[in-house]
Scaffold this motif. Structure first.
Motif, short mmCIF file in Angstrom:
data_model
loop_
_atom_site.label_atom_id
_atom_site.label_comp_id
_atom_site.label_asym_id
_atom_site.label_seq_id
_atom_site.Cartn_x
_atom_site.Cartn_y
_atom_site.Cartn_z
N GLU A 1 0.81 -1.22 0.00
CA GLU A 1 0.00 0.00 0.00
C GLU A 1 0.84 1.26 0.00
O GLU A 1 0.46 2.27 -0.61
CB GLU A 1 -0.95 -0.01 1.20
N GLU A 2 1.97 1.25 0.67
CA GLU A 2 2.80 2.44 0.77
C GLU A 2 3.59 2.68 -0.51
O GLU A 2 3.74 3.83 -0.96
CB GLU A 2 3.77 2.32 1.96
N LYS B 1 -16.44 7.77 -6.09
CA LYS B 1 -16.96 9.09 -5.72
C LYS B 1 -17.35 9.17 -4.25
O LYS B 1 -17.03 10.14 -3.56
CB LYS B 1 -18.18 9.44 -6.59
N LYS B 2 -18.06 8.16 -3.75
CA LYS B 2 -18.56 8.21 -2.37
C LYS B 2 -17.41 8.26 -1.37
O LYS B 2 -17.48 8.99 -0.38
CB LYS B 2 -19.45 7.00 -2.10
N VAL B 3 -16.37 7.49 -1.62
CA VAL B 3 -15.24 7.46 -0.69
C VAL B 3 -14.52 8.79 -0.68
O VAL B 3 -14.16 9.32 0.38
CB VAL B 3 -14.26 6.32 -1.05
N PHE B 4 -14.28 9.36 -1.87
CA PHE B 4 -13.61 10.66 -1.93
C PHE B 4 -14.45 11.75 -1.27
O PHE B 4 -13.91 12.63 -0.59
CB PHE B 4 -13.31 11.03 -3.39
N LYS C 1 -11.04 4.40 2.63
CA LYS C 1 -10.73 5.76 3.08
C LYS C 1 -9.24 5.91 3.35
O LYS C 1 -8.63 6.93 3.02
CB LYS C 1 -11.52 6.07 4.35
N ALA C 2 -8.66 4.87 3.95
CA ALA C 2 -7.23 4.93 4.26
C ALA C 2 -6.40 5.06 2.99
O ALA C 2 -5.41 5.80 2.96
CB ALA C 2 -6.82 3.69 5.05
N LEU D 1 -3.22 8.32 -0.77
CA LEU D 1 -3.01 8.85 -2.11
C LEU D 1 -2.84 10.37 -2.07
O LEU D 1 -1.96 10.93 -2.73
CB LEU D 1 -4.19 8.47 -3.00
N ILE D 2 -3.67 11.03 -1.29
CA ILE D 2 -3.60 12.49 -1.17
C ILE D 2 -2.27 12.90 -0.53
O ILE D 2 -1.63 13.86 -0.97
CB ILE D 2 -4.80 13.02 -0.36
N CYS D 3 -1.85 12.17 0.50
CA CYS D 3 -0.56 12.47 1.13
C CYS D 3 0.59 12.27 0.16
O CYS D 3 1.55 13.05 0.15
CB CYS D 3 -0.36 11.59 2.36
N LYS D 4 0.48 11.24 -0.68
CA LYS D 4 1.51 11.00 -1.69
C LYS D 4 1.59 12.17 -2.66
O LYS D 4 2.69 12.61 -3.04
CB LYS D 4 1.18 9.71 -2.46
#
Length: 347
Positions: A204-205, A253-256, A219-220, A225-228
């Motif tokens: 994942e990382e 969409k729902k998760v974002f 969500k994680a 992804l956003i942190c990346k």
């Protein structure tokens, strides 16, 4: 454009495609059950058609292998011959002895053929041999006899889920299947080095770009992804982030939306992306102005900017949703204009 890809899609797409108003709910409830089922199937098919997975995949591979971006050439949808037989992604080493840092490229040699299957595409024994046939055609299509040696070719299959039946069949045909790392399987073939990448099993990382190409983001994973994105050091990477993010947001969409509400990402992303957005628009405008001045008319500047966007779309750097937003037109209008101007979208 990154911010637009991520944030503007919510007030528009969420309301139109996911959240039914009370009036819509009443209208759907009045239909017969069969009509409801047909409507649901049509909506699902429409959603699937809107997600352009392959441009996102090609961008994700570039980002995964960014440490070696100066050592590799990328050719999207490489034509094997005059007929429409295309390789999803061809990666060519510029220098024979370049060492690829990312584990997905450890198997790479001089010429590397990659076949990508989106989450709802199958990967069966016939598809497997079809891609091996592509590799044979590629080897035979050199400029002279044995221009590309078979030992200098690799084949990579990429899929979200593990094709268990295919691997079982290959083992039944005396092919070895070795898991060399999480999500990466080497398959023993007599002619070419072959690997299978199961993106859902990747670390994942280390592999957030390829893992983002799914309809099952958690969500994680979205937060990661956003942190990346926030930690990217080279602005050249951003033009590929656009394409990956567009696919990830459209498919999840729902998760974002949930992550945006929980993390308050709106202002943070806007601040983060403002310099890149301004630089991209300025560069596109300058390129358009150069083309426009050569035409000698004021309208040429606008046309030049449009042509630059058409060029990016035809190369698969981002999808039609982003292009349409850049020009403030609908996707259908964008496609019509591109076709009229002589540009084509990647299949």
């Amino acid at each position: 454009s990154i911010y637009l890809s991520f944030m503007q899609i919510h007030p528009v797409c969420i309301s139109e495609n996911q959240c039914l108003t009370s009036q819509n709910k009443q209208r759907f409830s009045e239909k017969e059950p069969l009509e409801n089922n047909i409507q649901e199937v049509q909506l699902k098919r429409k959603k699937q058609k809107q997600i352009q997975w392959h441009p996102g995949f090609c961008s994700a591979v570039r980002l995964e292998l960014w440490e070696n971006h100066e050592d590799l050439d990328y050719i999207n949808e490489y034509n094997l011959n005059r007929k429409p037989i295309q390789i999803d992604l061809l990666v060519i080493k510029k220098e024979k002895h370049a060492s690829i840092q990312n584990v997905i490229g450890k198997i790479f040699r001089g010429h590397n053929i990659i076949e990508y299957k989106s989450p709802r595409d199958g990967l069966n024994i016939d598809t497997y041999f079809k891609v091996l046939a592509y590799a044979c055609l590629y080897k035979a299509a050199g400029e002279h006899v044995n221009a590309v040696a078979e030992e200098d070719i690799t084949v990579t299959f990429v899929r979200d889920r593990k094709p268990v039946k295919l691997l079982r069949e290959l083992q039944g045909k005396n092919r070895t299947v070795e898991c060399v790392s999480n999500g990466i399987y080497y398959i023993g073939e007599p002619w070419f080095a072959v690997q299978l990448i199961v993106t859902s099993e990747l670390d994942e990382e280390e592999h957030c770009w390829l893992r983002a190409l799914t309809e099952r983001l958690s969500k994680a994973e979205v937060q990661r992804l956003i942190c990346k994105m926030q930690n990217l050091e080279q602005k050249a990477e951003w033009k590929y982030v656009d394409s990956v993010l567009e696919v990830a947001v459209t498919a999840n969409k729902k998760v974002f939306e949930s992550v945006k509400e929980e993390m308050g990402m709106c202002n943070a992303l806007l601040e983060l992306m403002a310099p890149e957005i301004e630089q991209e628009l300025a560069a596109a405008t300058e390129r358009g102005r150069t083309r426009g001045l050569s035409q000698g008319i004021a309208q040429g500047i606008s046309q030049g900017v449009e042509q630059e966007i058409y060029s990016c779309l035809s190369e698969g750097l981002y999808g039609t949703a982003i292009g349409a937003r850049k020009l403030n037109i609908t996707e259908n209008e964008l496609i019509q204009r591109m076709t009229k101007a002589g540009y084509t979208l990647p299949q």
